[in-house]
Design an enzyme around this catalytic site. Structure first.
Site, PDB file in Angstrom:
ATOM      1  N   TYR A   1      35.173  36.798  32.307  1.00  0.00           N
ATOM      2  CA  TYR A   1      35.674  36.904  33.676  1.00  0.00           C
ATOM      3  C   TYR A   1      35.039  35.817  34.545  1.00  0.00           C
ATOM      4  O   TYR A   1      33.963  35.302  34.235  1.00  0.00           O
ATOM      5  CB  TYR A   1      35.349  38.279  34.276  1.00  0.00           C
ATOM      6  CG  TYR A   1      35.933  39.472  33.545  1.00  0.00           C
ATOM      7  CD1 TYR A   1      37.247  39.467  33.070  1.00  0.00           C
ATOM      8  CD2 TYR A   1      35.171  40.616  33.356  1.00  0.00           C
ATOM      9  CE1 TYR A   1      37.769  40.584  32.433  1.00  0.00           C
ATOM     10  CE2 TYR A   1      35.699  41.741  32.719  1.00  0.00           C
ATOM     11  CZ  TYR A   1      36.998  41.720  32.249  1.00  0.00           C
ATOM     12  OH  TYR A   1      37.520  42.829  31.621  1.00  0.00           O
ATOM     13  N   GLU A   2      35.693  35.543  35.676  1.00  0.00           N
ATOM     14  CA  GLU A   2      35.333  34.389  36.501  1.00  0.00           C
ATOM     15  C   GLU A   2      33.949  34.464  37.148  1.00  0.00           C
ATOM     16  O   GLU A   2      33.379  33.452  37.512  1.00  0.00           O
ATOM     17  CB  GLU A   2      36.395  34.197  37.598  1.00  0.00           C
ATOM     18  CG  GLU A   2      36.478  35.374  38.565  1.00  0.00           C
ATOM     19  CD  GLU A   2      37.757  35.401  39.385  1.00  0.00           C
ATOM     20  OE1 GLU A   2      38.678  34.630  39.109  1.00  0.00           O
ATOM     21  OE2 GLU A   2      37.803  36.221  40.321  1.00  0.00           O
ATOM     22  N   GLY A   3      33.386  35.665  37.293  1.00  0.00           N
ATOM     23  CA  GLY A   3      32.085  35.792  37.966  1.00  0.00           C
ATOM     24  C   GLY A   3      30.898  35.451  37.080  1.00  0.00           C
ATOM     25  O   GLY A   3      29.757  35.541  37.514  1.00  0.00           O
TER      26      GLY A   3
ATOM     27  N   SER B   1      29.244  31.938  37.837  1.00  0.00           N
ATOM     28  CA  SER B   1      30.612  31.481  37.603  1.00  0.00           C
ATOM     29  C   SER B   1      30.630  30.182  36.786  1.00  0.00           C
ATOM     30  O   SER B   1      31.567  29.927  36.036  1.00  0.00           O
ATOM     31  CB  SER B   1      31.339  31.261  38.931  1.00  0.00           C
ATOM     32  OG  SER B   1      31.572  32.507  39.553  1.00  0.00           O
TER      33      SER B   1
ATOM     34  N   GLY C   1      39.840  32.354  40.946  1.00  0.00           N
ATOM     35  CA  GLY C   1      39.706  31.438  39.820  1.00  0.00           C
ATOM     36  C   GLY C   1      41.032  31.023  39.204  1.00  0.00           C
ATOM     37  O   GLY C   1      41.067  30.253  38.240  1.00  0.00           O
TER      38      GLY C   1
END
Lengths: 247, 324
Positions: free
Chosen positions: A26-28, A58, A107
């Site tokens: 995931y983007e985080g 990220s 993102g």
């Protein structure tokens, strides 16, 4: 690389079915290690924390994995998608004075710019399939495959498929969206009527095989038993809140 | 600097270190957002701020709705239900309560801008954003950002050049800090590390103040070292309604309620009055929420194991004995 909303459901379903070793990022800065204790309501849901093998920045996922060319595929939702697979999650109308405004890229632009294959997943609605999106939040094939590489994006990258509640779309050699299969509950005519341009239909267009009883069982009882997505329980409509002052 | 001069209330920290017109970074990528600090900024009626927040969320929405910011740097602003962030949309579509400028990026692009800001680079090159609506040469609507699109002097390929973003002041809510500001955070960190490092002044809000010994037994977890920090605030539950890894979950019903109660300008004003202007400080806010509600947000205990760092107190002992 997995975007928010339907991609969360789809990627977890894939892990339960044919791809148990799928690595979900995931983007985080998250690299998921196992199916979370409850289905994440979005890719920032804290339920993800203790189900991850890596919780970084990220830069670790969008940077080293995606920009670094180590991701195989991106899954994205979309507010609308056009003839060349360009996604809009920014606004309807002029950017400077929008009629309707959505949240923005997050993102998504990085996913669509950099992933070798991008799969776009959305509910089908004619309004969400304009010939040309008002704002390209996430580049697809822009105005044809060549224009994507002319913009500087790596040749061979770009949209791979669009999956909707009516059918499955792939992209021809010019980067134009083409219907290759439709759900048994839909028809080619119905799909044509639900995009805002003259839709290309593959000469061997097929009917999709409906999900099996086993697939539905896993989806309903193991992936999303609370119906957060399947019954939209995550909107918390009708839930009594009792947080207003004095109440 | 002695510890007593850095430890202060959030009111004092905001009064001293956040000025009208500042470029303000607020950390916390979705999780661990500094709501206590944001509400104090709103209460103090700061004006004309530029808010830089990678994941805008309803924290940015509340600051827009209260009219304290005139320029927003973000990658997305929404309510994660998912639902619309109504103040953000009202400001952009109908200039209510006031017009704001938005400077939008993708998440990777904004991380790169912060990174460039941290290192004081003139710009940084990337392959994201090319061809998108942010790519001004290709799209007349062009986003109001400061990007340039050029050919690489090395390979000739088209690249996006991102200038640095630097902040006057940054605020982050973390799990723990010592009284000097050696701040440790864990969880999903998003852009926080580079966002903080591109700030001139830093305010740390911590769930707990711990001794420096606790910090030095796990230095890999430090997000910001004390010499970069101006103020340290002990602010338990300071991220509610967002989450704090290991401490509390997101308050989902709050998000649903916020969505409903901010659909119109009038209702939004009433919401702000109840939850921000109507309370004196975070303590008042927590009293309004009630202990039971907060306790329900606690996670099951799930501890990490400890790791050995090791100390070297006996090596080269023979050199000491030669000397004596």
């Amino acid at each position: 690389m997995v975007g928010t909303q339907w991609p969360i459901v789809v990627s977890l379903l894939a892990r339960h079915l044919h791809a148990p070793n799928l690595t979900i990022c995931y983007e985080g800065g998250v690299v998921l290690g196992r199916t979370p204790d409850r289905i994440p309501l979005f890719t920032g849901d804290p339920v993800i924390n203790a189900s991850s093998v890596m919780l970084g920045n990220s830069f670790d996922t969008l940077g080293m994995v995606l920009h670094g060319g180590k991701a195989d595929m991106a899954l994205l939702p979309a507010a609308s998608v056009d003839r060349y697979g360009n996604i809009n999650t920014t606004c309807i109308g002029d950017y400077a004075s929008p009629k309707i405004r959505f949240g923005g890229s997050g993102g998504a632009c990085d996913f669509g710019s950099l992933a070798p294959k991008t799969m776009i997943i959305l509910e089908h609605d004619r309004k969400r399939f304009p010939e040309k999106v008002d704002f390209i939040t996430t580049p697809g094939y822009l105005c044809g495959k060549e224009s994507r590489s002319q913009a500087g994006l790596k040749p061979g990258t770009g949209p791979y498929a669009v999956v909707t509640t009516l059918g499955l779309f792939e992209f021809d050699e010019d980067g134009e969206m083409m219907l290759t299969a439709y759900h048994p509950t839909a028809s080619v005519q119905e799909v044509r009527e639900n995009v805002q341009w003259e839709l290309k239909v593959h000469e061997d267009v097929k009917q999709l095989i409906p999900p099996s009883a086993k697939e539905l069982e896993i989806l309903r009882h193991r992936v999303d038993p609370l119906g957060m997505y399947l019954r939209n329980a995550r909107s918390l409509e009708g839930v009594s809140l009792h947080i207003m002052a004095g109440s | 600097m002695s510890e007593n001069r850095k430890l202060m209330s959030i009111r004092e920290a905001i009064e001293r270190y956040v000025n009208d017109g500042d470029v303000l970074y607020l950390g916390g990528f979705i999780q661990q957002e500094p709501f206590a600090a944001a509400h104090e900024i709103i209460r103090q009626g700061k004006r004309d701020l530029t808010l830089s927040k990678c994941a805008g969320m309803i924290l940015a929405d509340q600051m827009i709705g209260s009219g304290v910011i005139k320029h927003l740097i973000t990658t997305f602003t929404w309510n994660p239900l998912p639902a619309t962030a109504h103040c953000f949309v009202r400001a952009l579509t109908s200039a209510v309560p006031q017009k704001i400028d938005v400077e939008e990026y993708s998440i990777l692009a904004l991380n790169l801008a912060y990174f460039a800001g941290s290192l004081d680079l003139p710009y940084i090159a990337t392959k994201t954003l090319l061809g998108s609506g942010f790519d001004r040469e290709r799209n007349k609507t062009g986003a109001t950002n400061r990007l340039r699109f050029e050919k690489s002097p090395f390979t000739g390929e088209r690249v996006c050049l991102i200038p640095p973003i630097k902040h006057d002041v940054g605020i982050i809510q973390v799990q723990r800090s010592d009284p000097y500001g050696n701040a440790q955070a864990w969880g999903m960190l998003g852009e926080s590390r580079y966002g903080m490092q591109s700030c001139k002044k830093i305010i740390i809000c911590a769930e707990e103040i711990v001794s420096s010994d606790v910090i030095m037994r796990d230095p890999n977890r430090t997000l910001v070292p004390a010499f970069r920090v101006s103020a340290v605030v002990e602010e338990p539950w300071g991220s509610h309604p967002s989450s704090m890894a290991g401490y509390y979950d997101m308050d989902w019903p709050y998000y649903a309620c916020y969505e409903r109660e901010t659909r119109t300008e009038d209702r939004c004003e009433a919401f702000m009055k109840d939850w921000i202007y109507g309370v004196k400080d975070r303590k008042g806010y927590l009293e309004l929420l009630g202990v039971k509600r907060l306790e329900n947000l606690r996670p099951d205990v799930y501890m990490s194991g400890s790791v050995p760092y090791g100390r070297f107190t006996s090596h080269f002992r023979e050199l000491n004995s030669n000397e004596s």
